[in-house]
Write a protein that holds these residues in place. Structure first.
Motif, PDB file in Angstrom:
ATOM      1  N   ARG A   1     -36.853 -16.376  19.432  1.00  0.00           N
ATOM      2  CA  ARG A   1     -36.017 -15.470  18.638  1.00  0.00           C
ATOM      3  C   ARG A   1     -36.828 -14.365  17.953  1.00  0.00           C
ATOM      4  O   ARG A   1     -36.447 -13.193  17.993  1.00  0.00           O
ATOM      5  N   VAL A   2     -37.947 -14.708  17.340  1.00  0.00           N
ATOM      6  CA  VAL A   2     -38.732 -13.681  16.628  1.00  0.00           C
ATOM      7  C   VAL A   2     -39.287 -12.663  17.628  1.00  0.00           C
ATOM      8  O   VAL A   2     -39.288 -11.465  17.352  1.00  0.00           O
ATOM      9  N   TRP A   3     -39.752 -13.138  18.789  1.00  0.00           N
ATOM     10  CA  TRP A   3     -40.219 -12.203  19.818  1.00  0.00           C
ATOM     11  C   TRP A   3     -39.085 -11.278  20.244  1.00  0.00           C
ATOM     12  O   TRP A   3     -39.294 -10.066  20.385  1.00  0.00           O
ATOM     13  N   ALA A   4     -37.895 -11.837  20.447  1.00  0.00           N
ATOM     14  CA  ALA A   4     -36.746 -11.030  20.862  1.00  0.00           C
ATOM     15  C   ALA A   4     -36.410  -9.979  19.817  1.00  0.00           C
ATOM     16  O   ALA A   4     -36.131  -8.826  20.162  1.00  0.00           O
TER      17      ALA A   4
ATOM     18  N   PHE B   1     -40.149   0.262  33.134  1.00  0.00           N
ATOM     19  CA  PHE B   1     -39.409  -0.939  33.539  1.00  0.00           C
ATOM     20  C   PHE B   1     -39.194  -1.943  32.421  1.00  0.00           C
ATOM     21  O   PHE B   1     -38.215  -2.685  32.456  1.00  0.00           O
ATOM     22  N   LEU B   2     -40.050  -2.006  31.408  1.00  0.00           N
ATOM     23  CA  LEU B   2     -39.810  -2.907  30.276  1.00  0.00           C
ATOM     24  C   LEU B   2     -38.931  -2.264  29.210  1.00  0.00           C
ATOM     25  O   LEU B   2     -38.652  -2.868  28.183  1.00  0.00           O
ATOM     26  N   HIS B   3     -38.498  -1.045  29.461  1.00  0.00           N
ATOM     27  CA  HIS B   3     -37.625  -0.313  28.545  1.00  0.00           C
ATOM     28  C   HIS B   3     -36.249  -0.050  29.168  1.00  0.00           C
ATOM     29  O   HIS B   3     -35.504   0.796  28.697  1.00  0.00           O
ATOM     30  N   THR B   4     -35.906  -0.756  30.248  1.00  0.00           N
ATOM     31  CA  THR B   4     -34.619  -0.551  30.912  1.00  0.00           C
ATOM     32  C   THR B   4     -33.529  -1.350  30.208  1.00  0.00           C
ATOM     33  O   THR B   4     -33.805  -2.274  29.445  1.00  0.00           O
ATOM     34  N   TYR B   5     -32.293  -0.996  30.526  1.00  0.00           N
ATOM     35  CA  TYR B   5     -31.167  -1.733  29.946  1.00  0.00           C
ATOM     36  C   TYR B   5     -31.153  -3.179  30.442  1.00  0.00           C
ATOM     37  O   TYR B   5     -30.752  -4.079  29.716  1.00  0.00           O
ATOM     38  N   TRP B   6     -31.605  -3.409  31.670  1.00  0.00           N
ATOM     39  CA  TRP B   6     -31.694  -4.778  32.187  1.00  0.00           C
ATOM     40  C   TRP B   6     -32.680  -5.596  31.365  1.00  0.00           C
ATOM     41  O   TRP B   6     -32.407  -6.744  31.013  1.00  0.00           O
ATOM     42  N   ALA B   7     -33.835  -5.004  31.073  1.00  0.00           N
ATOM     43  CA  ALA B   7     -34.838  -5.704  30.264  1.00  0.00           C
ATOM     44  C   ALA B   7     -34.281  -5.978  28.869  1.00  0.00           C
ATOM     45  O   ALA B   7     -34.487  -7.060  28.308  1.00  0.00           O
ATOM     46  N   MET B   8     -33.550  -5.015  28.315  1.00  0.00           N
ATOM     47  CA  MET B   8     -32.966  -5.215  26.991  1.00  0.00           C
ATOM     48  C   MET B   8     -31.963  -6.362  26.996  1.00  0.00           C
ATOM     49  O   MET B   8     -31.851  -7.101  26.017  1.00  0.00           O
ATOM     50  N   GLY B   9     -31.249  -6.516  28.114  1.00  0.00           N
ATOM     51  CA  GLY B   9     -30.341  -7.663  28.249  1.00  0.00           C
ATOM     52  C   GLY B   9     -31.096  -8.977  28.185  1.00  0.00           C
ATOM     53  O   GLY B   9     -30.640  -9.938  27.557  1.00  0.00           O
ATOM     54  N   VAL B  10     -32.263  -9.021  28.795  1.00  0.00           N
ATOM     55  CA  VAL B  10     -33.107 -10.220  28.725  1.00  0.00           C
ATOM     56  C   VAL B  10     -33.558 -10.448  27.287  1.00  0.00           C
ATOM     57  O   VAL B  10     -33.559 -11.582  26.801  1.00  0.00           O
TER      58      VAL B  10
ATOM     59  N   VAL C   1     -31.996  -9.651  24.607  1.00  0.00           N
ATOM     60  CA  VAL C   1     -30.844 -10.184  23.867  1.00  0.00           C
ATOM     61  C   VAL C   1     -30.687 -11.673  24.156  1.00  0.00           C
ATOM     62  O   VAL C   1     -30.451 -12.479  23.244  1.00  0.00           O
ATOM     63  N   LEU C   2     -30.849 -12.077  25.412  1.00  0.00           N
ATOM     64  CA  LEU C   2     -30.768 -13.504  25.759  1.00  0.00           C
ATOM     65  C   LEU C   2     -31.874 -14.317  25.092  1.00  0.00           C
ATOM     66  O   LEU C   2     -31.675 -15.487  24.760  1.00  0.00           O
ATOM     67  N   LEU C   3     -33.020 -13.685  24.875  1.00  0.00           N
ATOM     68  CA  LEU C   3     -34.122 -14.372  24.201  1.00  0.00           C
ATOM     69  C   LEU C   3     -33.828 -14.652  22.729  1.00  0.00           C
ATOM     70  O   LEU C   3     -34.547 -15.423  22.093  1.00  0.00           O
ATOM     71  N   LEU C   4     -32.779 -14.048  22.197  1.00  0.00           N
ATOM     72  CA  LEU C   4     -32.364 -14.344  20.823  1.00  0.00           C
ATOM     73  C   LEU C   4     -31.792 -15.756  20.700  1.00  0.00           C
ATOM     74  O   LEU C   4     -31.796 -16.342  19.618  1.00  0.00           O
ATOM     75  N   LEU C   5     -31.298 -16.306  21.796  1.00  0.00           N
ATOM     76  CA  LEU C   5     -30.611 -17.598  21.747  1.00  0.00           C
ATOM     77  C   LEU C   5     -31.537 -18.776  21.439  1.00  0.00           C
ATOM     78  O   LEU C   5     -31.261 -19.529  20.517  1.00  0.00           O
ATOM     79  N   PRO C   6     -32.645 -18.986  22.174  1.00  0.00           N
ATOM     80  CA  PRO C   6     -33.525 -20.112  21.821  1.00  0.00           C
ATOM     81  C   PRO C   6     -34.318 -19.791  20.556  1.00  0.00           C
ATOM     82  O   PRO C   6     -34.845 -18.674  20.395  1.00  0.00           O
ATOM     83  N   ALA C   7     -34.414 -20.743  19.669  1.00  0.00           N
ATOM     84  CA  ALA C   7     -35.137 -20.523  18.408  1.00  0.00           C
ATOM     85  C   ALA C   7     -36.606 -20.181  18.647  1.00  0.00           C
ATOM     86  O   ALA C   7     -37.196 -19.406  17.895  1.00  0.00           O
ATOM     87  N   ARG C   8     -37.194 -20.740  19.702  1.00  0.00           N
ATOM     88  CA  ARG C   8     -38.626 -20.514  19.974  1.00  0.00           C
ATOM     89  C   ARG C   8     -38.939 -19.062  20.320  1.00  0.00           C
ATOM     90  O   ARG C   8     -40.056 -18.597  20.105  1.00  0.00           O
TER      91      ARG C   8
END
Length: 96
Positions: free
Chosen positions: A78-81, A58-67, A69-76
């Motif tokens: 970004r590195v985790w994303a 479930f953490l390797h699904t395309y839905w999770a990957m979409g999340v 990608v969204l985590l790239l937006l906030p600077a806080r």
């Protein structure tokens, strides 16, 4: 064993190339993306060398990957994303 090494070495190389002033801290965060593999604990068997993780766990699904990608937006976050997406990319290579 090679798979685990790659999940440590590639984030180290990326941290050193792109985050040089603070590469050690960034490397630890990028390598911590291995925590995504905790979703393997819900699979039976937990480890199957012939199974593709992408879209199975479930953490390797395309839905999770979409999340991720969204985590790239906030600077806080970004590195985790970046770490999560590197992890997904490396796992995808195992599926080929």
């Amino acid at each position: 064993m090679l798979h685990a090494f790659v999940h440590i070495a590639v984030p180290g190389l990326i941290a050193w190339l792109f985050y040089r002033p603070d590469w050690r801290r960034v490397w630890l965060i990028l390598a911590a993306a291995l925590l995504l593999d905790l979703d393997h604990l819900w699979a039976t068997p937990i480890f199957d060398p012939d199974r593709c993780s992408i879209n199975y766990h479930f953490l390797h699904t395309y839905w999770a990957m979409g999340v991720y990608v969204l985590l790239l937006l906030p600077a806080r976050t970004r590195v985790w994303a970046v770490g999560f997406l590197i992890h997904m990319g490396l796992d995808y290579l195992e599926c080929l």
